[in-house]
Motif scaffolding. Sequence first.
Motif, mmCIF file in Angstrom:
data_model
loop_
_atom_site.group_PDB
_atom_site.id
_atom_site.type_symbol
_atom_site.label_atom_id
_atom_site.label_comp_id
_atom_site.label_asym_id
_atom_site.label_seq_id
_atom_site.Cartn_x
_atom_site.Cartn_y
_atom_site.Cartn_z
ATOM 1 N N SER A 168 0.836 -1.204 0.000
ATOM 2 C CA SER A 168 0.000 0.000 0.000
ATOM 3 C C SER A 168 0.868 1.250 0.000
ATOM 4 O O SER A 168 0.487 2.250 -0.604
ATOM 5 C CB SER A 168 -0.951 -0.008 1.180
ATOM 6 O OG SER A 168 -0.269 -0.255 2.358
ATOM 7 N N GLU B 265 -8.898 4.926 7.107
ATOM 8 C CA GLU B 265 -8.736 3.637 6.423
ATOM 9 C C GLU B 265 -9.894 2.697 6.719
ATOM 10 O O GLU B 265 -10.327 1.936 5.861
ATOM 11 C CB GLU B 265 -7.437 2.959 6.864
ATOM 12 C CG GLU B 265 -6.186 3.585 6.295
ATOM 13 C CD GLU B 265 -5.408 4.310 7.363
ATOM 14 O OE1 GLU B 265 -5.975 4.526 8.455
ATOM 15 O OE2 GLU B 265 -4.248 4.667 7.107
ATOM 16 N N ALA C 273 -7.491 0.173 1.069
ATOM 17 C CA ALA C 273 -7.864 1.251 1.985
ATOM 18 C C ALA C 273 -6.644 2.071 2.385
ATOM 19 O O ALA C 273 -6.669 3.303 2.360
ATOM 20 C CB ALA C 273 -8.532 0.667 3.227
ATOM 21 N N ILE C 274 -5.552 1.378 2.751
ATOM 22 C CA ILE C 274 -4.366 2.106 3.196
ATOM 23 C C ILE C 274 -3.739 2.858 2.032
ATOM 24 O O ILE C 274 -3.295 3.995 2.181
ATOM 25 C CB ILE C 274 -3.360 1.147 3.859
ATOM 26 C CG1 ILE C 274 -4.008 0.471 5.066
ATOM 27 C CG2 ILE C 274 -2.128 1.885 4.307
ATOM 28 C CD1 ILE C 274 -3.144 -0.558 5.716
ATOM 29 N N HIS D 153 -5.570 6.172 1.364
ATOM 30 C CA HIS D 153 -5.227 7.232 2.313
ATOM 31 C C HIS D 153 -3.787 7.696 2.121
ATOM 32 O O HIS D 153 -3.492 8.893 2.168
ATOM 33 C CB HIS D 153 -5.443 6.733 3.737
ATOM 34 C CG HIS D 153 -5.019 7.700 4.780
ATOM 35 N ND1 HIS D 153 -5.741 8.829 5.063
ATOM 36 C CD2 HIS D 153 -3.928 7.753 5.566
ATOM 37 C CE1 HIS D 153 -5.113 9.516 5.986
ATOM 38 N NE2 HIS D 153 -4.007 8.880 6.320
ATOM 39 N N ASN E 143 2.084 2.844 8.201
ATOM 40 C CA ASN E 143 1.187 1.881 7.564
ATOM 41 C C ASN E 143 1.281 0.496 8.189
ATOM 42 O O ASN E 143 0.318 -0.263 8.131
ATOM 43 C CB ASN E 143 1.475 1.813 6.067
ATOM 44 C CG ASN E 143 0.902 2.999 5.335
ATOM 45 O OD1 ASN E 143 0.129 3.770 5.907
ATOM 46 N ND2 ASN E 143 1.264 3.180 4.089
ATOM 47 N N SER F 186 -2.028 -1.350 9.202
ATOM 48 C CA SER F 186 -2.450 -2.642 8.670
ATOM 49 C C SER F 186 -2.672 -3.633 9.814
ATOM 50 O O SER F 186 -3.531 -4.511 9.707
ATOM 51 C CB SER F 186 -1.453 -3.158 7.638
ATOM 52 O OG SER F 186 -0.412 -3.868 8.225
#
Lengths: 292, 434
Positions: A104, A145, A166-167, A170, A228, A232
Amino acid sequence: MAELTAAPHPGNGIDPIRAEYMALTRRKRLYGGLTLLVFVLLMLSGFTLADSRNAGGFWDGLHRIFDFPAQVLGEAWDKIDLMPAHLVKFFPALIETINIAAVSTLVGAMLAIVLSLLSTRGLARFPALIPLFRRIMDVMRAVPEIVIALVLIFILGGGPVPAMIAIAFHTAGALGKLFSEVNENASLKPVEGLESVGANWTQRMLLGVVPQVAPNYLSYGLLRFEINIRASAILGFVGAGGIGYELKNAMSWGQGKFDEAAAIFLLLFGAIVVFDQVSSHFRNKLTHGGGA
Amino acid sequence: MSTMALKSQADGLFRRKRLVAFGLPALIVVYLAYIVFAFDIPGLAERARMDNARALVADSYSYKTHVTRDNRSGDVSIAIEGERKGAYADGTAPAWVTLGDQTVIDLEDGHVVRFAETGVSYDVPGFGLITAEPGPRGVQTNLDPENVPDWINLSKNRMTITTDAGRVTVTRNRTEVFRYFAGWELFFFTLDSPYHGHGAGEILFGPRIDPARGNIAGALHDFWHNAMWRHAEVAWAMFETVLMAFLGTMGAAIVALPLAFLAARNFAPLGALRFAVRRVFDFVRGVDGLIWTIILARAFGPGPMTGALAILFTDTGSFGKMFSEALENVDRKQIEGLQSTGARPLQRYRFGVIPQITPVLLSQVLYYLESNTRSATIIGAITGGGIGLLLTQAMITQKDWEEVSYYIVLILLMVMLMDWLSGKLRQRLIAGGR
């Protein structure tokens, strides 16, 4: 000496100045005190409000704060011989969490580079659309997220992909803003040079701008990667694979699986610390000893 | 000779650059290829539930009204989204439903459904009249079971007709008609409010609608206590989320500031203490917000206090690290100047150090405030508090997608507002600090 002799005379000399200064200081102190008072009141009332809305009170819970860690540690200690096996068992889940963060960050950074170049004055492909791309980044940055992750989990089912998307979404917004600030400081001369030999926009950006700003990009990217990994792990807890999901399973099982929870805590803690250290080492190198 | 050496050096440099220029993208591509298989992206297409996606999208901008007949008792009930909160009172119906011995439901464009004594008839323009008779031995229809169009789903006990105008489902127990409308249903007033169906102009300037109370006060009350959308609860949840972020961030700053002095090289002469405090910062930062949330939720139970404390713990580590770095960069001259006037240590810190680091500190704190508003949404979803909890609850029911989209819009607005506010304050701070 001159002031000393002048001081006794009223109406001139430093007396009015001193009075004015003292009044100013008093007023400043009053305002400062009032601001502080309002702040303290806000904190106190917020604290009591949050306390009253909580299921368990702050003061009741305070002495129980170590109960749970003690329970987990106790159980882990009792089954210490199982610990290596647990660590091995949950290592793939940790790898998945790190993979989610890495992909991501990569995807988000690539998107961010494009978005930031499109929204930097002087570099933008379509100068009229700069405000549009900035708003797009603002919105992407504002999306927590979990919102995208939950919607995508509903559609795509559990697993790493919803968390990754999602990550990345963002990240693209957050990095895009930082990157465009970096771009603004880039020298335009290489871009003009490339333009004079007939390079198109993509070539100008790739060959003229990106080499100038790459160390800064990399440094921000590494910082994002750290953030991140945490994101996550958290998203795993709400259903998107990785170590967070394993943690949730172990936790909802409750007593009897706390040794597994301890192993997961240990892995997650270790991973965060290691990546923090590594990334801050490289970031220091990039900003201070950098190849610039 | 020297030109030869230079040339070979340059060649080496170019080779290396070329290797990096092609090697790095190649490495990224290889990694992404590995991820495609590790995350099973080819299998994603099969696992994806596109019908879920369709329901989600359709529901977020439209709603349906159910007209239901209990085939045993013959009672007809009408409810928006089939919910009790959206039910029409007995004997009342929207304009497109005619109650009586025979219930007539006008789905517009010539589509008409009639509930007769026991059976159901649906007049589909361009196709003809479909009749169905639910009975103890299943659903009897006038359709040829061998030759059914694909918009009708027919089995022994069930018939479903889906057209552009709506949907009719007949089973042995129940006959249901759905009619779809655009928009969010009952967003302002529920059906039991006297203000339902009145426009804003009428409420503001028209004659008194509810004789017991004034129009504006009554309308505000009914809107605020709307049972379907629960505006009051949502507003409270949003406030709770912001409160978590505020308490957590500010609390962390208050705790971290004195500790940062102990961790800064130029203020803490004792090396061992400095080392210990730094490791504490590293520890609370490394034990991520997720773990703090879990541990604290065990002690304090779900709620905003738990979320605020989780943010406080994690950010104490981050702030401590940043503050101590800022403290190590302060200008010693101002402190020495104060010392020369005979200021005591506390005074030296108050007037020599704090003013130097305040702008840096406050701008960091404000930046974290914005980012913590987002974290508070996630933490709320885990520990149970604020708008994050409402969002996950609405997700779990899997039917109120209009509420999900409402919450998402609200969260976005909230975060953007905090972002804007913190940006404005930071700007003023930096401009005023100089």
